[in-house]
Design an enzyme around this catalytic site. Structure first.
Site, PDB file in Angstrom:
ATOM      1  N   HIS A   1     -10.762  -4.733   9.231  1.00 43.34           N
ATOM      2  CA  HIS A   1     -11.368  -4.760   8.003  1.00 43.34           C
ATOM      3  C   HIS A   1     -12.818  -3.894   7.954  1.00 43.34           C
ATOM      4  CE1 HIS A   1      -8.320  -7.409   6.014  1.00 43.34           C
ATOM      5  NE2 HIS A   1      -9.092  -7.285   5.177  1.00 43.34           N
TER       6      HIS A   1
ATOM      7  N   PHE B   1      -9.374  -1.711   1.538  1.00 37.05           N
ATOM      8  CA  PHE B   1     -10.144  -1.454   2.707  1.00 37.05           C
ATOM      9  C   PHE B   1      -9.487   0.021   3.374  1.00 37.05           C
ATOM     10  CE2 PHE B   1     -10.985  -5.790   2.146  1.00 37.05           C
ATOM     11  CZ  PHE B   1     -12.181  -5.915   2.209  1.00 37.05           C
TER      12      PHE B   1
ATOM     13  N   GLU C   1       0.836  -1.233   0.112  1.00 32.80           N
ATOM     14  CA  GLU C   1       0.008   0.025  -0.006  1.00 32.80           C
ATOM     15  C   GLU C   1       1.006   1.376   0.045  1.00 32.80           C
ATOM     16  OE1 GLU C   1      -0.484  -2.648   2.053  1.00 32.80           O
ATOM     17  OE2 GLU C   1      -2.417  -3.507   1.558  1.00 32.80           O
TER      18      GLU C   1
END
Lengths: 343, 322
Positions: free
Chosen positions: A139, A93, A70
């Site tokens: 999440h 997410f 990420e």
């Protein structure tokens, strides 16, 4: 007008903008899917299938599958945005912002101001948030309040398909860093959505329903929850004005204040946690700017100050329900300034 | 060091427990009462088992979102695990964690982890804890090929070398980071080589060969226990199921998972080898199979019957509630 889901509305926004502007690209984990695999490319299409099939039209140079990294993908998108592209970085997410926070917080968000106005960073980070999928603590968070607190970032929180499309096109065309928060539980919610491109300006709330007794400000999925409560309250003669701010940064303070000036009562519904959240932010703003209009204390309906639990029993209790909103509205209807000062 | 018969039977029991547990969770999540996201470890049993059979409760492991196998291999109670997956109060985490956060601190299981690359830093923390407290304990970081690309992973590999930590980095290369192939997402195609480049011994093993994993792990863990610092193991393995349950797997050619089950099954390999060299008998293994089938059946029945947490539990285990 055709009815479309939020998922389709988002896809249309991305496709239309990619056709219009060759600088618009999509970057993320499995945004196409299937690279280096034995099956088909493009069938994954991101966590919710929004970019499914896009690689067929735009190729792998504009629909870019990345490793699960990420920091690199969001940072790469920020760097590309500052140098001529208009990337849409897909973060499956919002919880994964924990991995790449620096690239948003210290890098992308700061460029324009820190460089004396000489940089533009037309970056969209589109991500998914919220509880309801039994996806537990890592999440299911909201986290939009964290980014609302960061100068240099615009935060978009659509609650329906029409807004999702218009706001996403606006976000892609915007020259600042935009974080686009979709609630995972409402991707299939449908609305009338035009086929063509259109934009919705940031900082303009949607008055979902007009009313006289109580103002409810609700965000994202909670707009629907609050609307359910409002319908039920209507049967008892309580008239709710429901406001969906659509963007938390910039925030349409004017619409909220105007409504509170008419109703004198305010309930804020926010699936985020209660401390330093959007509900508290709106409450503070109204207390400061519309104190004169308030007939009763402001009530905030939020999730509790806990991580999101896994067990269905606990998660259902965690998410603010229409019943809780209704209870808050009934309570605020019985309160007054006198009652507060007497207690 | 060769394992004795008793140890081999224990190993088989562990691997078979993981397999039957996962195959059953597949059913219970797809058509039954297990809610939420589950990621199944079936196919990868030899790795968790081959590593954890060299560990004690005092040693720690950090796991992944595909963590049931690590849990079972580390000795977690299978029935309490099943209850956790069903979201019940008697589950390992009181129903608050679920599949992606299943943990058991008493067994040194620091949790499945829903953040890809979340565990390697935690594992070096557990290793630091052992080193600082002067124990001979070690920590194992389990990561997939996907997590092997994360900055957290590289930073942890380096830190472990810098601080000479008793940590073993086990990379389970099942060929997929979600729906993207490792052939694409691992730039050099050489996960173990990257770990070695940080300055630690590295071994590559066939992850469906229990004996190869066990031998490599015993050596690496021995080094760590002797204060000789970290090691890495890359184990090539297969994922029978999709990334998550419900994954349509369009990125995979049809039937690939089943084909792997037929040709690259670590349990079959183990059976063939131990029966072939006469170490174990079919009767012994079949008895374990029957025992495990019953255990998992009971686990599901008991999990289904167990109580959910009460709504009051929502506000416990947090330092303050508003």
């Amino acid at each position: 007008m055709p009815k479309k889901s939020i998922r389709i509305a988002l896809q249309e926004a991305v496709v239309l903008e990619m056709r219009r502007d060759p600088n618009v690209i999509v970057i993320g984990e499995d945004v196409a899917g299937g690279a280096g695999c034995s099956g088909d490319r493009g069938t994954y299409g991101g966590a919710m299938g929004v970019t499914k099939g896009l690689i067929e039209e735009f190729g792998d140079e504009r629909v870019i599958d990345t490793p699960i990294t990420e920091s690199a993908l969001v940072g790469m998108a920020a760097g590309a945005a500052a140098t001529g592209l208009r990337p849409i970085a897909e973060l499956m997410f919002v919880d994964f912002m924990g991995v790449c926070f620096d690239q948003v917080l210290n890098q992308a968000a700061k460029f324009r101001y820190m460089f004396g106005g000489k940089a533009t960073t037309p970056l969209v980070v589109r991500t998914m948030m919220g509880a309801g999928f039994r996806a537990a603590a890592q999440h299911s968070q909201m986290l939009y309040n964290l980014f609302t607190a960061v100068p240099g970032v615009k935060c978009v929180i659509p609650s329906n398909a029409y807004d999702a499309k218009g706001l996403l096109i606006q976000a892609i065309r915007d020259d600042d860093v935009v974080i686009f928060f979709n609630h995972k539980a409402i991707y299939d919610f449908e609305d009338e959505v035009p086929d063509e491109a259109y934009t919705i300006p940031f900082g303009e709330a949607n008055i979902v329903r007009e009313g006289e007794d109580v103002t409810i400000v609700a965000f994202s999925r909670m707009v629907h929850t609050a609307n359910d409560a409002a319908k039920s309250l209507e049967k008892d003669g309580i008239s709710v004005e429901l406001i969906d701010p659509r963007t938390s940064s910039p925030l349409d303070e004017e619409s909220i204040i105007e409504s509170v000036e008419n109703t004198g009562r305010l309930v804020i519904v926010d699936e985020g946690t209660p401390r330093c959240g959007l509900a508290g932010d709106v409450a503070g703003m109204v207390a400061e700017k519309a104190f004169h209009a308030l007939k009763a204390p402001i009530i905030q309906v939020t999730a509790p100050h806990t991580p999101v639990p896994f067990s269905p029993v606990l998660e259902d209790a965690y998410i603010p329900s229409a019943a809780k909103v209704e209870e808050a509205v009934r309570k605020v209807m019985t309160m007054s300034r006198d009652a507060v000062s007497a207690s | 060091m060769a394992l004795d018969k008793e140890a081999l039977l224990a190993v088989y029991r562990t691997m078979q427990t993981i397999r039957v547990f996962e195959d059953r969770v597949h059913v219970e999540n797809t058509t039954g009462d297990i809610p939420g996201f589950v990621h199944l470890y079936a196919g990868e049993e030899a790795i968790a088992t081959g590593v954890c059979c060299n560990l004690t409760d005092a040693d720690a492991i950090g796991s992944t979102h595909r963590g049931h196998g690590h849990c079972i291999a580390k000795g977690c109670d299978v029935k309490a695990m099943m209850k956790e997956l069903f979201g019940k109060k008697e589950g390992l985490c009181g129903g608050k964690g679920g599949s992606m956060h299943i943990a058991d601190m008493e067994r040194g299981m620091l949790g499945a982890n829903a953040i890809v690359g979340g565990s390697p830093p935690l594992a070096i923390g557990a290793a630091l804890s052992h080193k600082t407290r002067g124990t001979d304990g070690v920590a194992v970081s389990f990561s997939g090929d996907g997590a092997s690309n994360q900055g957290t992973c590289f930073e942890s590999l380096n830190m472990a070398v810098v601080l000479k930590l008793p940590c073993i980095f086990v990379f389970e290369n099942n060929g997929f980071g979600e729906g993207t192939g490792a052939d694409y997402h691992v730039g050099s195609g050489d996960i173990g080589g990257r770990a070695a480049a940080f300055g630690m011994p590295m071994t590559k093993v066939d992850g469906v060969d229990f004996f190869a994993v066990q031998e490599a792990a015993a050596e690496a863990i021995g080094r760590a226990r002797r204060g000789e610092g970290p090691s890495a193991i890359e184990a090539d393995v297969v994922r029978f199921y999709g990334h998550y349950e419900g994954d349509p797997q369009g990125y995979r050619k049809k039937g690939e998972g089943d084909e792997m089950r037929a040709t690259r099954d670590c349990l079959k390999n183990f059976r063939d080898k131990t029966l072939g060299d006469g170490t174990l008998t079919a009767t012994e293994l079949d008895a374990i199979d029957a025992e495990i089938a019953q255990l998992i059946d009971e686990a599901v029945v008991e999990a289904r019957a167990a109580e959910f947490p009460s709504v009051n539990d929502l506000l416990t285990d947090v330092y303050i509630s508003y």
